[in-house]
Motif scaffolding. Structure first.
Motif, PDB file in Angstrom:
ATOM      1  N   ALA A   1      54.364  83.551  13.471  1.00 42.43           N
ATOM      2  CA  ALA A   1      52.935  83.247  13.454  1.00 42.43           C
ATOM      3  C   ALA A   1      52.572  82.434  12.209  1.00 42.43           C
ATOM      4  CB  ALA A   1      52.121  84.539  13.491  1.00 42.43           C
ATOM      5  N   ILE A   2      53.115  82.819  11.052  1.00 37.14           N
ATOM      6  CA  ILE A   2      52.838  82.088   9.806  1.00 37.14           C
ATOM      7  C   ILE A   2      53.398  80.675   9.897  1.00 37.14           C
ATOM      8  CG2 ILE A   2      53.349  81.989   7.333  1.00 37.14           C
ATOM      9  CD1 ILE A   2      53.316  85.094   7.378  1.00 37.14           C
ATOM     10  N   ARG A   3      54.627  80.554  10.396  1.00 41.16           N
ATOM     11  CA  ARG A   3      55.226  79.228  10.541  1.00 41.16           C
ATOM     12  C   ARG A   3      54.420  78.371  11.516  1.00 41.16           C
ATOM     13  NH1 ARG A   3      61.682  78.930  11.057  1.00 41.16           N
ATOM     14  NH2 ARG A   3      60.981  76.800  11.505  1.00 41.16           N
ATOM     15  N   HIS A   4      53.910  78.974  12.568  1.00 47.05           N
ATOM     16  CA  HIS A   4      53.114  78.238  13.546  1.00 47.05           C
ATOM     17  C   HIS A   4      51.881  77.630  12.884  1.00 47.05           C
ATOM     18  CE1 HIS A   4      51.216  77.215  17.356  1.00 47.05           C
ATOM     19  NE2 HIS A   4      50.125  77.838  16.938  1.00 47.05           N
ATOM     20  N   VAL A   5      51.191  78.407  12.060  1.00 48.70           N
ATOM     21  CA  VAL A   5      49.994  77.903  11.377  1.00 48.70           C
ATOM     22  C   VAL A   5      50.361  76.780  10.413  1.00 48.70           C
ATOM     23  CG1 VAL A   5      48.138  78.499   9.770  1.00 48.70           C
ATOM     24  CG2 VAL A   5      48.754  80.085  11.599  1.00 48.70           C
ATOM     25  N   ILE A   6      51.411  76.990   9.617  1.00 45.88           N
ATOM     26  CA  ILE A   6      51.803  76.006   8.604  1.00 45.88           C
ATOM     27  C   ILE A   6      52.309  74.717   9.239  1.00 45.88           C
ATOM     28  CG2 ILE A   6      53.489  75.521   6.782  1.00 45.88           C
ATOM     29  CD1 ILE A   6      53.228  78.478   5.957  1.00 45.88           C
ATOM     30  N   ASP A   7      53.140  74.841  10.255  1.00 46.33           N
ATOM     31  CA  ASP A   7      53.771  73.659  10.853  1.00 46.33           C
ATOM     32  C   ASP A   7      52.840  72.878  11.772  1.00 46.33           C
ATOM     33  OD1 ASP A   7      56.065  74.358   9.518  1.00 46.33           O
ATOM     34  OD2 ASP A   7      57.042  75.277  11.254  1.00 46.33           O
ATOM     35  N   SER A   8      51.805  73.541  12.278  1.00 46.32           N
ATOM     36  CA  SER A   8      50.922  72.865  13.234  1.00 46.32           C
ATOM     37  C   SER A   8      50.067  71.791  12.572  1.00 46.32           C
ATOM     38  CB  SER A   8      50.014  73.875  13.935  1.00 46.32           C
ATOM     39  OG  SER A   8      49.074  74.420  13.016  1.00 46.32           O
ATOM     40  N   GLY A   9      49.562  72.076  11.361  1.00 51.80           N
ATOM     41  CA  GLY A   9      48.715  71.121  10.656  1.00 51.80           C
ATOM     42  C   GLY A   9      47.354  70.942  11.285  1.00 51.80           C
ATOM     43  N   THR A  10      46.996  71.816  12.226  1.00 51.47           N
ATOM     44  CA  THR A  10      45.708  71.711  12.917  1.00 51.47           C
ATOM     45  C   THR A  10      44.958  73.037  12.816  1.00 51.47           C
ATOM     46  OG1 THR A  10      46.722  72.398  15.011  1.00 51.47           O
ATOM     47  CG2 THR A  10      46.615  70.029  14.562  1.00 51.47           C
ATOM     48  N   GLN A  11      43.696  73.016  13.252  1.00 49.85           N
ATOM     49  CA  GLN A  11      42.907  74.229  13.249  1.00 49.85           C
ATOM     50  C   GLN A  11      43.483  75.224  14.252  1.00 49.85           C
ATOM     51  OE1 GLN A  11      38.761  73.591  13.792  1.00 49.85           O
ATOM     52  NE2 GLN A  11      38.212  75.758  13.626  1.00 49.85           N
TER      53      GLN A  11
ATOM     54  N   GLY B   1      50.126  85.833   1.746  1.00 52.54           N
ATOM     55  CA  GLY B   1      49.283  85.864   0.558  1.00 52.54           C
ATOM     56  C   GLY B   1      47.867  85.390   0.809  1.00 52.54           C
ATOM     57  N   LEU B   2      47.576  84.954   2.034  1.00 50.57           N
ATOM     58  CA  LEU B   2      46.269  84.416   2.401  1.00 50.57           C
ATOM     59  C   LEU B   2      45.913  84.919   3.798  1.00 50.57           C
ATOM     60  CD1 LEU B   2      47.046  80.716   1.419  1.00 50.57           C
ATOM     61  CD2 LEU B   2      45.731  82.320   0.024  1.00 50.57           C
ATOM     62  N   SER B   3      44.630  84.931   4.122  1.00 49.68           N
ATOM     63  CA  SER B   3      44.215  85.312   5.466  1.00 49.68           C
ATOM     64  C   SER B   3      44.606  84.209   6.439  1.00 49.68           C
ATOM     65  CB  SER B   3      42.695  85.519   5.506  1.00 49.68           C
ATOM     66  OG  SER B   3      42.027  84.277   5.351  1.00 49.68           O
ATOM     67  N   PRO B   4      44.736  84.527   7.735  1.00 45.57           N
ATOM     68  CA  PRO B   4      45.058  83.475   8.720  1.00 45.57           C
ATOM     69  C   PRO B   4      44.069  82.318   8.692  1.00 45.57           C
ATOM     70  CG  PRO B   4      45.232  85.644   9.723  1.00 45.57           C
ATOM     71  CD  PRO B   4      44.625  85.860   8.369  1.00 45.57           C
ATOM     72  N   LYS B   5      42.787  82.628   8.558  1.00 47.57           N
ATOM     73  CA  LYS B   5      41.767  81.584   8.552  1.00 47.57           C
ATOM     74  C   LYS B   5      41.914  80.675   7.343  1.00 47.57           C
ATOM     75  CE  LYS B   5      36.742  80.926   8.857  1.00 47.57           C
ATOM     76  NZ  LYS B   5      35.426  81.621   8.954  1.00 47.57           N
ATOM     77  N   LEU B   6      42.131  81.272   6.162  1.00 43.59           N
ATOM     78  CA  LEU B   6      42.260  80.469   4.944  1.00 43.59           C
ATOM     79  C   LEU B   6      43.547  79.652   4.970  1.00 43.59           C
ATOM     80  CD1 LEU B   6      41.252  79.587   2.216  1.00 43.59           C
ATOM     81  CD2 LEU B   6      42.192  81.682   1.219  1.00 43.59           C
ATOM     82  N   LEU B   7      44.629  80.249   5.438  1.00 42.69           N
ATOM     83  CA  LEU B   7      45.878  79.512   5.541  1.00 42.69           C
ATOM     84  C   LEU B   7      45.722  78.315   6.474  1.00 42.69           C
ATOM     85  CD1 LEU B   7      48.886  79.285   4.825  1.00 42.69           C
ATOM     86  CD2 LEU B   7      49.382  80.766   6.775  1.00 42.69           C
ATOM     87  N   SER B   8      45.011  78.502   7.577  1.00 41.10           N
ATOM     88  CA  SER B   8      44.771  77.408   8.512  1.00 41.10           C
ATOM     89  C   SER B   8      43.952  76.300   7.860  1.00 41.10           C
ATOM     90  CB  SER B   8      44.055  77.939   9.757  1.00 41.10           C
ATOM     91  OG  SER B   8      43.775  76.898  10.668  1.00 41.10           O
ATOM     92  N   ARG B   9      42.934  76.674   7.094  1.00 37.95           N
ATOM     93  CA  ARG B   9      42.098  75.675   6.410  1.00 37.95           C
ATOM     94  C   ARG B   9      42.912  74.876   5.401  1.00 37.95           C
ATOM     95  NH1 ARG B   9      37.534  78.810   3.621  1.00 37.95           N
ATOM     96  NH2 ARG B   9      37.084  76.742   2.812  1.00 37.95           N
ATOM     97  N   ILE B  10      43.755  75.563   4.631  1.00 36.06           N
ATOM     98  CA  ILE B  10      44.573  74.884   3.634  1.00 36.06           C
ATOM     99  C   ILE B  10      45.589  73.968   4.305  1.00 36.06           C
ATOM    100  CG2 ILE B  10      46.363  75.253   1.870  1.00 36.06           C
ATOM    101  CD1 ILE B  10      44.816  77.727   0.985  1.00 36.06           C
ATOM    102  N   THR B  11      46.148  74.411   5.424  1.00 35.25           N
ATOM    103  CA  THR B  11      47.104  73.596   6.155  1.00 35.25           C
ATOM    104  C   THR B  11      46.455  72.311   6.661  1.00 35.25           C
ATOM    105  OG1 THR B  11      48.395  75.534   6.841  1.00 35.25           O
ATOM    106  CG2 THR B  11      48.635  73.532   8.150  1.00 35.25           C
ATOM    107  N   ARG B  12      45.235  72.417   7.172  1.00 34.38           N
ATOM    108  CA  ARG B  12      44.519  71.223   7.630  1.00 34.38           C
ATOM    109  C   ARG B  12      44.193  70.296   6.457  1.00 34.38           C
ATOM    110  NH1 ARG B  12      39.490  72.481   9.913  1.00 34.38           N
ATOM    111  NH2 ARG B  12      39.641  74.633   9.229  1.00 34.38           N
ATOM    112  N   PHE B  13      43.866  70.895   5.314  1.00 36.46           N
ATOM    113  CA  PHE B  13      43.590  70.111   4.107  1.00 36.46           C
ATOM    114  C   PHE B  13      44.840  69.343   3.687  1.00 36.46           C
ATOM    115  CE2 PHE B  13      43.581  70.061  -0.640  1.00 36.46           C
ATOM    116  CZ  PHE B  13      42.581  69.129  -0.810  1.00 36.46           C
ATOM    117  N   LYS B  14      46.008  70.015   3.721  1.00 38.36           N
ATOM    118  CA  LYS B  14      47.265  69.355   3.360  1.00 38.36           C
ATOM    119  C   LYS B  14      47.561  68.199   4.319  1.00 38.36           C
ATOM    120  CE  LYS B  14      50.395  70.606   1.046  1.00 38.36           C
ATOM    121  NZ  LYS B  14      50.934  70.160  -0.266  1.00 38.36           N
ATOM    122  N   ALA B  15      47.291  68.408   5.605  1.00 39.36           N
ATOM    123  CA  ALA B  15      47.514  67.345   6.579  1.00 39.36           C
ATOM    124  C   ALA B  15      46.624  66.144   6.278  1.00 39.36           C
ATOM    125  CB  ALA B  15      47.248  67.859   7.992  1.00 39.36           C
ATOM    126  N   SER B  16      45.391  66.403   5.841  1.00 41.02           N
ATOM    127  CA  SER B  16      44.478  65.315   5.483  1.00 41.02           C
ATOM    128  C   SER B  16      44.976  64.570   4.253  1.00 41.02           C
ATOM    129  CB  SER B  16      43.072  65.873   5.222  1.00 41.02           C
ATOM    130  OG  SER B  16      42.541  66.465   6.374  1.00 41.02           O
TER     131      SER B  16
END
Length: 228
Positions: free
Chosen positions: A160-170, A196-211
């Motif tokens: 699940a964590i890898r899915h959020v990180i690797d997706s780069g999307t919301q 170390g982060l909530s799913p929502k925050l991790l998703s937001r940071i991942t999208r920020f990194k993609a940007s």
């Protein structure tokens, strides 16, 4: 500047996204490095030169762990530098250091402080190694001893964590919970423990990194990147 990534061996790909090398190829002069928010972790070894945070006094930092962070930091060096790093999925932290990812989120502790004499020995071997090929070999063997077969200890959470990180999307939290067969409450708890982060925050940071990675794309207006 010279920066390049090295793919990890098959034995480490569940935990290590890549190894990387960052070196200066110019005469000594001031250089500022900007560290952005990131949901992953990094093992960092300064084998040449040192970076310091402006206005932050402290001891020299030769090696350590950059934990998942939602903070921005700026570092400056006045000399030539060379850094070797391992870019890790955050759930590697409990197995490497016997700590929850949330306990050191937004921090960058030094390696001897985390691992004691073993950390100091690894630091010295990495810094004094005669080449980056030797550093890659040293760090690969260290991680293989720490991480083999550990992925199976909590596979649903790690996937699940890898899915959020690797997706780069919301990512929709209810959809994520359903996809990996966990209640939302369990998902929140497991993410804080292993990411170390909530799913929502991790998703937001991942999208920020993609940007950030999309910044400078000449085929797209900056406003388009921001909107996405």
């Amino acid at each position: 500047m010279i920066y390049h990534c090295i793919q990890p061996p098959q034995s480490l790909q569940s935990f290590v996204r890549c190894f990387w090398i960052f070196e200066s190829n110019f005469d000594a002069q001031p250089y500022a490095y900007r560290s952005m928010a990131d949901g992953c972790a990094e093992l960092i070894f300064h084998y040449k030169g040192l970076f310091r945070e402006p206005d932050h006094a402290g001891s020299n930092f030769y090696s350590g762990l950059q934990a998942p962070t939602q903070q921005y930091k700026r570092y400056i060096t006045q000399e030539q530098f060379g850094i070797f790093g391992a870019y890790l999925y955050p759930f590697a932290i409990p197995f490497l250091f016997d700590l929850s990812a949330s306990s050191i989120a937004n921090e960058m502790p030094d390696l001897p402080g985390l691992l004691g004499p073993a950390g100091k020995e690894l630091e010295e071997r990495m810094i004094t190694a005669h080449s980056n090929e030797a550093r890659l070999n040293i760090l690969t063997k260290f991680l293989e001893k720490k991480l083999p077969d550990r992925f199976e200890e909590n596979p649903a959470t790690f996937f699940a964590i890898r899915h959020v990180i690797d997706s780069g999307t919301q990512v929709s939290i209810p959809a994520l919970s359903e996809k990996f067969c966990m209640t939302e409450r369990t998902l929140q708890r497991q993410f804080r423990e292993y990411a170390g982060l909530s799913p929502k925050l991790l998703s937001r940071i991942t999208r920020f990194k993609a940007s950030l990675n999309d910044y400078g794309n000449r085929k797209k207006l900056l406003a388009e990147t921001a909107h996405e």
